[in-house]
Motif scaffolding. Sequence first.
Motif, PDB file in Angstrom:
ATOM      1  N   LEU A 196       0.873  -1.159   0.000  1.00  0.00           N
ATOM      2  CA  LEU A 196       0.000   0.000   0.000  1.00  0.00           C
ATOM      3  C   LEU A 196       0.910   1.209   0.000  1.00  0.00           C
ATOM      4  O   LEU A 196       1.762   1.347   0.886  1.00  0.00           O
ATOM      5  CB  LEU A 196      -0.922   0.023   1.215  1.00  0.00           C
ATOM      6  CG  LEU A 196      -1.940   1.161   1.172  1.00  0.00           C
ATOM      7  CD1 LEU A 196      -3.292   0.673   1.660  1.00  0.00           C
ATOM      8  CD2 LEU A 196      -1.480   2.355   1.961  1.00  0.00           C
ATOM      9  N   LEU A 197       0.786   2.048  -1.031  1.00  0.00           N
ATOM     10  CA  LEU A 197       1.629   3.225  -1.193  1.00  0.00           C
ATOM     11  C   LEU A 197       0.818   4.461  -0.817  1.00  0.00           C
ATOM     12  O   LEU A 197      -0.166   4.778  -1.487  1.00  0.00           O
ATOM     13  CB  LEU A 197       2.109   3.329  -2.648  1.00  0.00           C
ATOM     14  CG  LEU A 197       2.765   2.070  -3.232  1.00  0.00           C
ATOM     15  CD1 LEU A 197       3.062   2.263  -4.711  1.00  0.00           C
ATOM     16  CD2 LEU A 197       4.026   1.721  -2.462  1.00  0.00           C
ATOM     17  N   ALA A 198       1.221   5.146   0.236  1.00  0.00           N
ATOM     18  CA  ALA A 198       0.472   6.299   0.738  1.00  0.00           C
ATOM     19  C   ALA A 198       1.322   7.555   0.657  1.00  0.00           C
ATOM     20  O   ALA A 198       2.413   7.605   1.221  1.00  0.00           O
ATOM     21  CB  ALA A 198       0.047   6.053   2.187  1.00  0.00           C
ATOM     22  N   ILE A 209       0.669  -4.587  10.614  1.00  0.00           N
ATOM     23  CA  ILE A 209       1.187  -4.513   9.249  1.00  0.00           C
ATOM     24  C   ILE A 209       2.509  -3.749   9.272  1.00  0.00           C
ATOM     25  O   ILE A 209       2.620  -2.714   9.929  1.00  0.00           O
ATOM     26  CB  ILE A 209       0.176  -3.788   8.324  1.00  0.00           C
ATOM     27  CG1 ILE A 209      -1.161  -4.540   8.315  1.00  0.00           C
ATOM     28  CG2 ILE A 209       0.742  -3.639   6.913  1.00  0.00           C
ATOM     29  CD1 ILE A 209      -2.296  -3.767   7.659  1.00  0.00           C
ATOM     30  N   ARG A 210       3.504  -4.259   8.541  1.00  0.00           N
ATOM     31  CA  ARG A 210       4.801  -3.570   8.469  1.00  0.00           C
ATOM     32  C   ARG A 210       4.628  -2.183   7.869  1.00  0.00           C
ATOM     33  O   ARG A 210       3.865  -1.993   6.921  1.00  0.00           O
ATOM     34  CB  ARG A 210       5.793  -4.354   7.614  1.00  0.00           C
ATOM     35  CG  ARG A 210       6.316  -5.590   8.309  1.00  0.00           C
ATOM     36  CD  ARG A 210       7.445  -6.255   7.568  1.00  0.00           C
ATOM     37  NE  ARG A 210       8.617  -5.429   7.383  1.00  0.00           N
ATOM     38  CZ  ARG A 210       9.523  -5.122   8.323  1.00  0.00           C
ATOM     39  NH1 ARG A 210       9.359  -5.584   9.556  1.00  0.00           N
ATOM     40  NH2 ARG A 210      10.567  -4.383   8.050  1.00  0.00           N
ATOM     41  N   TYR A 211       5.373  -1.225   8.418  1.00  0.00           N
ATOM     42  CA  TYR A 211       5.276   0.171   7.980  1.00  0.00           C
ATOM     43  C   TYR A 211       6.665   0.706   7.672  1.00  0.00           C
ATOM     44  O   TYR A 211       7.568   0.618   8.503  1.00  0.00           O
ATOM     45  CB  TYR A 211       4.609   1.026   9.073  1.00  0.00           C
ATOM     46  CG  TYR A 211       4.467   2.457   8.656  1.00  0.00           C
ATOM     47  CD1 TYR A 211       3.401   2.872   7.878  1.00  0.00           C
ATOM     48  CD2 TYR A 211       5.436   3.397   9.006  1.00  0.00           C
ATOM     49  CE1 TYR A 211       3.285   4.186   7.472  1.00  0.00           C
ATOM     50  CE2 TYR A 211       5.320   4.712   8.603  1.00  0.00           C
ATOM     51  CZ  TYR A 211       4.239   5.101   7.835  1.00  0.00           C
ATOM     52  OH  TYR A 211       4.136   6.400   7.421  1.00  0.00           O
ATOM     53  N   GLU A 261      -7.802  -4.194   1.962  1.00  0.00           N
ATOM     54  CA  GLU A 261      -6.689  -4.515   1.065  1.00  0.00           C
ATOM     55  C   GLU A 261      -5.697  -5.519   1.643  1.00  0.00           C
ATOM     56  O   GLU A 261      -5.012  -6.204   0.898  1.00  0.00           O
ATOM     57  CB  GLU A 261      -5.959  -3.239   0.652  1.00  0.00           C
ATOM     58  CG  GLU A 261      -6.805  -2.312  -0.188  1.00  0.00           C
ATOM     59  CD  GLU A 261      -7.225  -2.932  -1.517  1.00  0.00           C
ATOM     60  OE1 GLU A 261      -6.501  -3.806  -2.048  1.00  0.00           O
ATOM     61  OE2 GLU A 261      -8.291  -2.536  -2.030  1.00  0.00           O
ATOM     62  N   GLN A 262      -5.572  -5.569   2.964  1.00  0.00           N
ATOM     63  CA  GLN A 262      -4.656  -6.504   3.618  1.00  0.00           C
ATOM     64  C   GLN A 262      -3.247  -6.472   3.006  1.00  0.00           C
ATOM     65  O   GLN A 262      -2.718  -7.503   2.574  1.00  0.00           O
ATOM     66  CB  GLN A 262      -5.224  -7.930   3.543  1.00  0.00           C
ATOM     67  CG  GLN A 262      -6.545  -8.117   4.260  1.00  0.00           C
ATOM     68  CD  GLN A 262      -6.400  -8.091   5.766  1.00  0.00           C
ATOM     69  OE1 GLN A 262      -5.609  -8.821   6.319  1.00  0.00           O
ATOM     70  NE2 GLN A 262      -7.162  -7.235   6.413  1.00  0.00           N
ATOM     71  N   PRO A 263      -2.609  -5.294   2.960  1.00  0.00           N
ATOM     72  CA  PRO A 263      -1.253  -5.244   2.389  1.00  0.00           C
ATOM     73  C   PRO A 263      -0.242  -5.919   3.320  1.00  0.00           C
ATOM     74  O   PRO A 263      -0.453  -5.995   4.533  1.00  0.00           O
ATOM     75  CB  PRO A 263      -0.979  -3.744   2.286  1.00  0.00           C
ATOM     76  CG  PRO A 263      -1.776  -3.159   3.409  1.00  0.00           C
ATOM     77  CD  PRO A 263      -3.033  -3.991   3.474  1.00  0.00           C
ATOM     78  N   ILE A 302      -0.121   4.729  12.295  1.00  0.00           N
ATOM     79  CA  ILE A 302      -0.889   4.336  13.477  1.00  0.00           C
ATOM     80  C   ILE A 302      -1.728   3.093  13.189  1.00  0.00           C
ATOM     81  O   ILE A 302      -1.686   2.105  13.914  1.00  0.00           O
ATOM     82  CB  ILE A 302      -1.786   5.497  13.952  1.00  0.00           C
ATOM     83  CG1 ILE A 302      -0.932   6.652  14.483  1.00  0.00           C
ATOM     84  CG2 ILE A 302      -2.790   5.025  15.000  1.00  0.00           C
ATOM     85  CD1 ILE A 302      -1.704   7.954  14.682  1.00  0.00           C
ATOM     86  N   ALA A 303      -2.481   3.147  12.101  1.00  0.00           N
ATOM     87  CA  ALA A 303      -3.371   2.035  11.772  1.00  0.00           C
ATOM     88  C   ALA A 303      -2.586   0.764  11.444  1.00  0.00           C
ATOM     89  O   ALA A 303      -2.972  -0.333  11.868  1.00  0.00           O
ATOM     90  CB  ALA A 303      -4.275   2.421  10.607  1.00  0.00           C
ATOM     91  N   ALA A 304      -1.506   0.890  10.710  1.00  0.00           N
ATOM     92  CA  ALA A 304      -0.698  -0.281  10.360  1.00  0.00           C
ATOM     93  C   ALA A 304      -0.148  -0.948  11.615  1.00  0.00           C
ATOM     94  O   ALA A 304      -0.163  -2.181  11.746  1.00  0.00           O
ATOM     95  CB  ALA A 304       0.436   0.104   9.422  1.00  0.00           C
TER      96      ALA A 304
END
Length: 149
Positions: A4-6, A100-102, A75-77, A93-95
């Motif tokens: 996921l690219l933010a 989820i790795r950030y 999406e479950q990245p 925060i959410a990851a």
Amino acid sequence: MKLLLASTSGGHFATMRSLKSFWSLHRKVWVCDRKADTEILDRSEHVYWFPYQGPRDLQMLLYNLPQTFKVLWQEQPDVVISTGASIAINFCIAAKILGIRYVYIESISRSQSLSLTGHLVYWLSDEFYVQWPQLCTKYRKARFEGYAA
């Protein structure tokens, strides 16, 4: 691997695009604010459009946070990668809450110290990249792998 690219529009988006040699090898989904430069994603990418979240805009951060969780849940990245700016905070925060790795990549304009976003996500990120080697001496967790812009 699914990414996921933010990033926000402008320079942060340009930095993310400069990393195409990496992210093009993986399944991906984008999260951006809709501006003239980011609209190119409409043509060929799966993208979630978020309202622009300005620096220090706590109200918009709180407004965007439920949608952030929803996108990550849908999406479950495997990894969230962000180049900033403020939207990086939501996804960090959410990851972390969702396990989820950030990964955060600091702006090339930050050669002496971290941005506000960088300071806020530094401690929570799994990997933290800077674009100036001298920042690695000030910030022990930071890694320099070259310039992304």
